[in-house]
Design a protein around this motif. Structure first.
Motif: not given
Ligand code: NDP
Length: 326
Positions: A14, A35, A72, A94
Motif C-alpha cells: 500500500l 518506516t 490492519s 479494514d
Molecule cells: P504489507 O504487509 O505489504 O505492509 C504492511 C507493513 O509491513 C508496511 O507498512 C511495512 O511497515 C511492513 N513491511 C512491508 N514490507 C515489509 C518487508 N519486506 N519487510 C518488513 N516489513 C515490511 O501490507 P499491504 O500494504 O498489502 O496492506 C496494508 C493494509 O491495507 C492491509 O492490512 C489491509 O487491511 C489494508 N487494505 C485495505 C483495503 C480497503 O479497501 N480498505 C484494501 C486493501 C488493503 P514498515 O515500513 O514500517 O516496516
C-alpha cells in the motif's frame, strides 16, 4: 495554490501504491516515507527521502497529511492514534467488526490534538461502504448484496501456507456468477455464505507430501474454508511465480429494491482491479485531499467516508465541478 505535503507511514504494498498515486496528482507532494526499518537501507526511487518512524515528530508543521499504510491487524491500531496526535491522517483500517472501537480511540486522539483523521477508507471499507449507504438511502425497501473477487485473499493465502506439506500457495475468492445474474435479473434470493463465493486454492506441495491429506485439511479448515465450496489445485513453483504474482481484486455492491407498488429498481457499483494495493492507495490519496481541506476549515476528530463532502475529493473547484461533471 500551495501543494499538499504528504508523508507515507509504512512501506509495503500500500505504501508503494501511495507513492505512485501521489505522482499522478500534481496538487500533492511527497515529503518523506516513514518506516520502522532502517531508513538508510530502504530504496524507493530517485529523490525519495526515508525516515525512521521515530523522526515523524520533526515534520510537524511541514507535512499536511500522513497516509498510514500499515497493516490492519496490528500496525494501524497502534500507529493511527499516535500519528493522529501530531498530524492529519488517512488510513485503510479494514477489520469491519472493530471499526467502531477504532473510531473511538482515534477520535479521542485527534480531538485532543486538533487534527483530523479519515479512518477505514479504500474500497471495502470505503467506496463500497459509500455505495451501500447511497443505495439504502435511495431504496429503503430492498436488499443489499456485496460480492468480492475475483481476488487474492491475504488471510486465506496465509492460512493455506500454514498447512503441513504446503510449500507455497495463493487463495482466490471468486463470486458465483449464476447468483449475480439472478440478482441482476431482479430476484432477491436468500443466500448462505456458500452460495455467494467459491474459494480457489493454488498450492505448491513439498516433495513427497500427501496431496489428498493437504486437500482435506484445507477444505475442512474451520472459519476459513469449511463454510465454502473450495477447490485445491496443485501447481509447480514455476507456475506459481509465472501466473499468481499479481494482486488483482474487485467486486460488486448491488441493491435490489422496489418503489411504489413493486416497481423494481437495481443499483450496482463494481470494481475490476489489476492491483488491489495500487487502487486502494489511489482512494487514500483522494481522501487525503478532502481531509486536508476539511482540516483547513477547522474540522477535527475522526471521520469516515460518510462524513466527507464528496466534491472535496476532487482537485477541481466547486465551480469547475458544476460546469464539467454535474
Ligand atoms: P504489507 O504487509 O505489504 O505492509 C504492511 C507493513 O509491513 C508496511 O507498512 C511495512 O511497515 C511492513 N513491511 C512491508 N514490507 C515489509 C518487508 N519486506 N519487510 C518488513 N516489513 C515490511 O501490507 P499491504 O500494504 O498489502 O496492506 C496494508 C493494509 O491495507 C492491509 O492490512 C489491509 O487491511 C489494508 N487494505 C485495505 C483495503 C480497503 O479497501 N480498505 C484494501 C486493501 C488493503 P514498515 O515500513 O514500517 O516496516
Amino acid at each position: 495554490n500551495k501543494t499538499i505535503k504528504i508523508g507515507i507511514v509504512g512501506y509495503g504494498n500500500l505504501g508503494r501504491g501511495t507513492q505512485k498515486a501521489i505522482a499522478q496528482n500534481p496538487d500533492m507532494e511527497l515529503v518523506a516515507i516513514f518506516t520502522r526499518r532502517q531508513p538508510e537501507q530502504m530504496t524507493g526511487g530517485e529523490g525519495v527521502r526515508f525516515e525512521h518512524i521515530s523522526a515523524a515528530e520533526q515534520y510537524r508543521g511541514i507535512i499536511d497529511v500522513m497516509i498510514l499504510c500499515g497493516g490492519s491487524a496490528t500496525d494501524l491500531p497502534e500507529q493511527t492514534p499516535v500519528i493522529a496526535s501530531m498530524f492529519n491522517t488517512v488510513d485503510s483500517f479494514d477489520t469491519h467488526a472493530k471499526i467502531p472501537e477504532f473510531y473511538e480511540t482515534v477520535h479521542a486522539a485527534a480531538q485532543q490534538a486538533g487534527t483530523l483523521s479519515i479512518i477505514s477508507t479504500g474500497w471495502d471499507p470505503g467506496l463500497f461502504s459509500l455505495n451501500r449507504l447511497l443505495a439504502e438511502a435511495i431504496l429503503p425497501e430492498g436488499k443489499d448484496f456485496t460480492f468480492w473477487g475475483k481476488g487474492v485473499s491475504q488471510g486465506h493465502s496465509d492460512a493455506i501456507r500454514r498447512v503441513p506439506g504446503v510449500k507455497a500457495g495463493v487463495q482466490y475468492t471468486v463470486p458465483v456468477q449464476a447468483v449475480i445474474d439472478q440478482i441482476r435479473s431482479g430476484e432477491t434470493p436468500e443466500l448462505a455464505t456458500r452460495d455467494k463465493h467459491l474459494r480457489e486454492c493454488y498450492v505448491v506441495a513439498e516433495e513427497g507430501a500427501d496431496k489428498e491429506e493437504i486437500t482435506q485439511t484445507i477444505v475442512n479448515m474451520p472459519n476459513y474454508f469449511s463454510d465454502y465450496n473450495t477447490t485445491v489445485n496443485f501447481i509447480s513453483e514455476e507456475q506459481l511465480h509465472a501466473e499468481h504474482q499479481g494482486m488483482p481484486h474487485g467486486g460488486f455492491v448491488i441493491r435490489s429494491g422496489i418503489t411504489g407498488a413493486g416497481t423494481k429498481q437495481i443499483i450496482e457499483f463494481g470494481l475490476t482491479l489489476e492491483s488491489n494495493p495500487e487502487f486502494t492507495a489511489s482512494v487514500l490519496v483522494a481522501c487525503a485531499r478532502a481531509g486536508y481541506r476539511l482540516s483547513q476549515e477547522g474540522s477535527k476528530g475522526a471521520k469516515t467516508i460518510f462524513d466527507l463532502p464528496i466534491g472535496y475529493l476532487s482537485p477541481k473547484s466547486a465551480e469547475q465541478l458544476r460546469r464539467e461533471l454535474l
